[in-house]
Structures are given as structure tokens and as C-alpha cells.
Write a protein that holds these residues in place. Structure first.
Motif, short mmCIF file in Angstrom:
data_model
loop_
_atom_site.label_atom_id
_atom_site.label_comp_id
_atom_site.label_asym_id
_atom_site.label_seq_id
_atom_site.Cartn_x
_atom_site.Cartn_y
_atom_site.Cartn_z
N THR A 136 0.52 -1.03 -0.14
CA THR A 136 -0.40 -0.53 -0.36
C THR A 136 0.83 1.70 -0.10
O THR A 136 0.63 2.28 -0.67
CB THR A 136 -0.65 0.06 1.46
OG1 THR A 136 -1.64 -1.37 0.97
CG2 THR A 136 -1.97 1.42 1.12
N THR A 146 -3.93 1.86 -11.02
CA THR A 146 -4.22 1.50 -10.05
C THR A 146 -5.57 0.61 -9.44
O THR A 146 -5.30 0.20 -8.66
CB THR A 146 -4.87 3.55 -9.47
OG1 THR A 146 -3.43 4.20 -9.76
CG2 THR A 146 -5.82 3.32 -8.29
N TYR A 164 -3.92 -2.84 -8.32
CA TYR A 164 -4.12 -2.84 -7.21
C TYR A 164 -5.46 -2.10 -5.82
O TYR A 164 -5.14 -2.72 -4.93
CB TYR A 164 -3.37 -1.42 -6.35
CG TYR A 164 -3.11 -1.20 -5.11
CD1 TYR A 164 -2.58 -1.57 -4.53
CD2 TYR A 164 -3.99 0.02 -4.19
CE1 TYR A 164 -2.78 -0.94 -2.94
CE2 TYR A 164 -4.40 0.19 -3.27
CZ TYR A 164 -3.80 0.00 -1.80
OH TYR A 164 -2.97 -0.43 -0.49
N PHE A 165 -7.15 -1.84 -6.13
CA PHE A 165 -7.83 -1.88 -5.71
C PHE A 165 -8.30 -2.98 -5.93
O PHE A 165 -8.99 -3.50 -4.73
CB PHE A 165 -8.56 -0.74 -6.05
CG PHE A 165 -8.48 1.00 -5.71
CD1 PHE A 165 -8.10 1.06 -4.27
CD2 PHE A 165 -8.12 1.85 -6.76
CE1 PHE A 165 -7.99 2.12 -3.50
CE2 PHE A 165 -7.33 2.91 -6.04
CZ PHE A 165 -7.44 3.45 -4.78
N ASP A 204 -5.90 -4.89 -3.18
CA ASP A 204 -6.54 -4.47 -1.75
C ASP A 204 -7.19 -5.02 -1.66
O ASP A 204 -7.80 -5.34 0.54
CB ASP A 204 -5.90 -3.22 -1.63
CG ASP A 204 -5.92 -2.87 -0.09
OD1 ASP A 204 -5.16 -3.29 0.61
OD2 ASP A 204 -6.20 -2.24 0.73
N LEU A 205 -8.67 -4.90 -2.03
CA LEU A 205 -10.00 -4.88 -1.66
C LEU A 205 -10.11 -6.59 -1.24
O LEU A 205 -11.40 -6.87 -0.08
CB LEU A 205 -10.73 -4.73 -3.10
CG LEU A 205 -12.86 -4.78 -2.26
CD1 LEU A 205 -13.15 -4.34 -1.23
CD2 LEU A 205 -13.26 -4.19 -3.80
N HIS A 255 -13.24 1.78 -1.32
CA HIS A 255 -12.49 0.97 -2.81
C HIS A 255 -13.17 0.49 -3.29
O HIS A 255 -13.28 0.48 -4.83
CB HIS A 255 -11.57 -0.59 -1.80
CG HIS A 255 -10.53 -0.32 -1.08
ND1 HIS A 255 -9.93 1.04 -0.35
CD2 HIS A 255 -9.47 -0.83 -0.99
CE1 HIS A 255 -8.98 1.08 -0.21
NE2 HIS A 255 -8.46 -0.30 -0.11
N SER A 297 -13.76 3.19 -5.14
CA SER A 297 -12.96 3.88 -6.29
C SER A 297 -12.56 2.93 -7.74
O SER A 297 -12.19 3.13 -8.75
CB SER A 297 -11.84 3.34 -5.72
OG SER A 297 -11.37 4.62 -4.39
N ILE A 298 -13.04 1.56 -7.15
CA ILE A 298 -13.16 0.22 -8.61
C ILE A 298 -13.22 0.96 -9.27
O ILE A 298 -13.62 1.05 -10.68
CB ILE A 298 -13.27 -1.19 -8.06
CG1 ILE A 298 -11.99 -1.47 -6.93
CG2 ILE A 298 -13.10 -2.44 -9.25
CD1 ILE A 298 -12.20 -2.52 -5.80
N GLU A 305 -4.62 9.58 -2.39
CA GLU A 305 -3.42 8.62 -2.24
C GLU A 305 -2.70 9.64 -1.30
O GLU A 305 -1.29 9.47 -0.28
CB GLU A 305 -2.49 8.35 -3.16
CG GLU A 305 -4.08 7.29 -3.65
CD GLU A 305 -3.68 6.17 -3.17
OE1 GLU A 305 -2.85 6.07 -1.81
OE2 GLU A 305 -4.95 5.62 -3.01
N ASN A 359 -2.21 8.84 2.20
CA ASN A 359 -1.62 7.57 2.59
C ASN A 359 0.04 6.85 2.67
O ASN A 359 -0.40 6.35 3.80
CB ASN A 359 -1.66 6.94 0.74
CG ASN A 359 -2.17 5.25 1.40
OD1 ASN A 359 -1.53 4.27 1.75
ND2 ASN A 359 -3.69 4.21 0.94
#
Length: 263
Positions: A58, A99, A102-103, A106-107, A124, A127-128, A152, A155
Motif C-alpha cells: 500500500t 491503480t 492495486y485496488f 487490496d479489496l 475501495h 474507487s474501483i 493517495e 496514504n
């Protein structure tokens, strides 16, 4: 004439399918890259928890996305406050695919380990959906990239707080500086600049209505985070103040006693 129109329609949908395939491959490569990085961190930090490795990923994504989105917004363009709803540039598409991978990672991690609450999962998910929407439409990548930068920028500081707490160094001057910068940046950029960006988005006629609705939803999530952060900052400030008063009241008799002994 009819045959020519048919060929044009066929070419158009063939082109759209190829573009969709290219985007899916970019997102899959991004997802594989973040997953590989996570596995590498897990192997390098066997004595640490899985969350330690996930937060390293992250942190890496945060630093990378800040640099890329800042370059797009401030140098490559277009400027999100004056050109919302503009067609996506190739660089914007690459960053959004990076990105998005990544999301998704992470989700999935958060759901599997049940490490986050409903608010972070909602963030999240939005964002997706927002990134997918910009990629499918081929437009509004300008403001989505700006939202990425604002989201971010705090973050890395958030991850630093966690690492300081895990290593027992949070209750120090460094921890206070990180907390101050986190609260200041979140308030100034995510709420202050974010309010201006949302106003420009709503005032412009170019972005579609569901893109504007997504912007409002992300802004509402930011305010939910903001209330929690302000509450934390207030509690910490009060605690620091009481500690200072207690220390000051203890030092005063000692100074007075030392003054009497000197005489």
C-alpha cells in the motif's frame, strides 16, 4: 450504401473489443504485479504479519500513484479544474489500469482477512467503479486522476503511523509530526481542494450525470473519514494538553524547592 454502413459498424465494434481486451490485459498485469510484490514482501518479512507486507504494498502504491498522478495533473495535463470530462490520455489510461489492479488486490485482501470496516470497503468499491467507468467511457480520466492524487497523498503518512505503532515508536516526536501532517493534508487537500474540484465537476456540462454522482459519493466518503480524523485529533490534543499540565504542575514544586535550598 447499406453494406458500407455495416462494415463501419463492424469495424467500430471490433475496435472496441480490441481496446477492451487491451485494458483487461493491463489491469490483469497490474493485479499480478501487486500480488507478486506482496508475496515477495511476505518472503522477505517472514517474522512479520501478513498485514505488514500488505501495508508495504500500500505504501509503495501510494508513493507511485502520487508521483504519477501529480505529473499528469500538473505537467502532462489537462488541468482537472478547467477540463473535467475530457477524453482520456494514454498516460491516464496506464495509471488508471495500474491503480485499478492495486485496488482489486487490496479489496480482496481486506475482505479475506476482514481487516477493514464498511467505510474503507465502500471507499475501495467506489474507487474501483469510478476507474472502470472512466476506462469504459474513454473520458473523465482527468478528474478521476485528480481524485486519485487527493486520495493517495495522505496514504504514505497513514502507513507510517501504523509502522511506527507496530515498532513501538509512535508515542514520540516523529509520531506527532506524522499525525499533524496527516490531519493537515487530509483537511487541506482531500476536503479543501476536493470541494473545489467537486464544484468544477458539477458546474461543467461535459461530465455525465453518473460520473458526477460518483464524485459526490466519493466526497461523502471523504467527509465520513474527516469526522473520524477530527475526532481523533481532538482526543489526542486534549490528552497532550492534560499531560503537559500534569508535567508542568509537577515541575513547579521541584523548582520552588530547589530555589529554597539555594537560599
Amino acid at each position: 450504401m447499406t453494406h458500407c454502413c455495416f462494415l463501419r459498424v463492424h469495424w467500430f465494434w471490433s475496435f472496441r473489443r480490441r481496446m477492451a481486451l487491451v485494458l483487461c490485459l493491463q489491469v490483469l498485469c497490474s493485479l499480478g504485479g501487486w500480488l507478486s510484490l506482496y508475496i515477495s514482501f511476505c518472503r522477505l518479512n517472514k517474522h512479520r504479519s501478513y498485514e505488514w507486507s500488505c501495508r508495504l504494498v500500500t505504501f509503495t502504491h501510494g508513493v507511485l500513484s502520487i508521483g504519477l498522478s501529480a505529473y499528469i495533473g500538473f505537467i502532462d495535463g489537462p488541468w482537472p479544474f478547467t477540463h473535467p470530462g475530457s477524453p482520456n490520455t494514454p498516460l491516464q489510461v496506464h495509471v488508471l489500469c495500474l491503480t485499478l489492479g492495486y485496488f482489486i488486490f487490496d479489496l480482496g485482501w481486506c475482505i479475506y482477512f476482514q481487516s477493514e470496516g464498511a467505510l474503507m470497503l465502500a471507499h475501495h468499491t467506489l474507487s474501483i467503479l469510478g476507474i472502470i467507468m472512466a476506462l469504459v467511457l474513454g473520458e473523465s480520466g482527468t478528474e478521476v486522476n485528480a481524485v486519485l492524487f487527493g486520495s493517495e497523498i495522505t496514504n504514505p503518512l497513514l502507513q507510517m503511523r501504523w509502522f511506527l505503532r507496530e515498532t513501538g515508536r509512535y508515542h514520540s516526536f516523529t509520531g506527532d509530526v506524522v499525525d499533524f501532517l496527516f490531519v493537515a493534508l487530509f483537511t487541506g487537500v482531500r476536503i479543501g481542494v476536493g470541494s473545489r474540484l467537486l464544484f468544477c465537476e458539477m458546474a461543467s456540462s461535459k461530465p455525465r450525470w453518473f460520473v458526477k454522482a460518483g464524485g459526490v459519493a466519493m466526497y461523502a466518503v471523504s467527509w465520513c473519514f474527516m469526522f473520524s480524523i477530527w475526532r481523533f485529533a481532538w482526543r489526542k490534543s486534549i490528552k497532550k494538553y492534560h499531560a503537559w499540565r500534569s508535567r508542568h504542575s509537577e515541575e513547579r514544586p521541584l523548582r520552588h524547592s530547589g530555589h529554597l535550598k539555594m537560599h
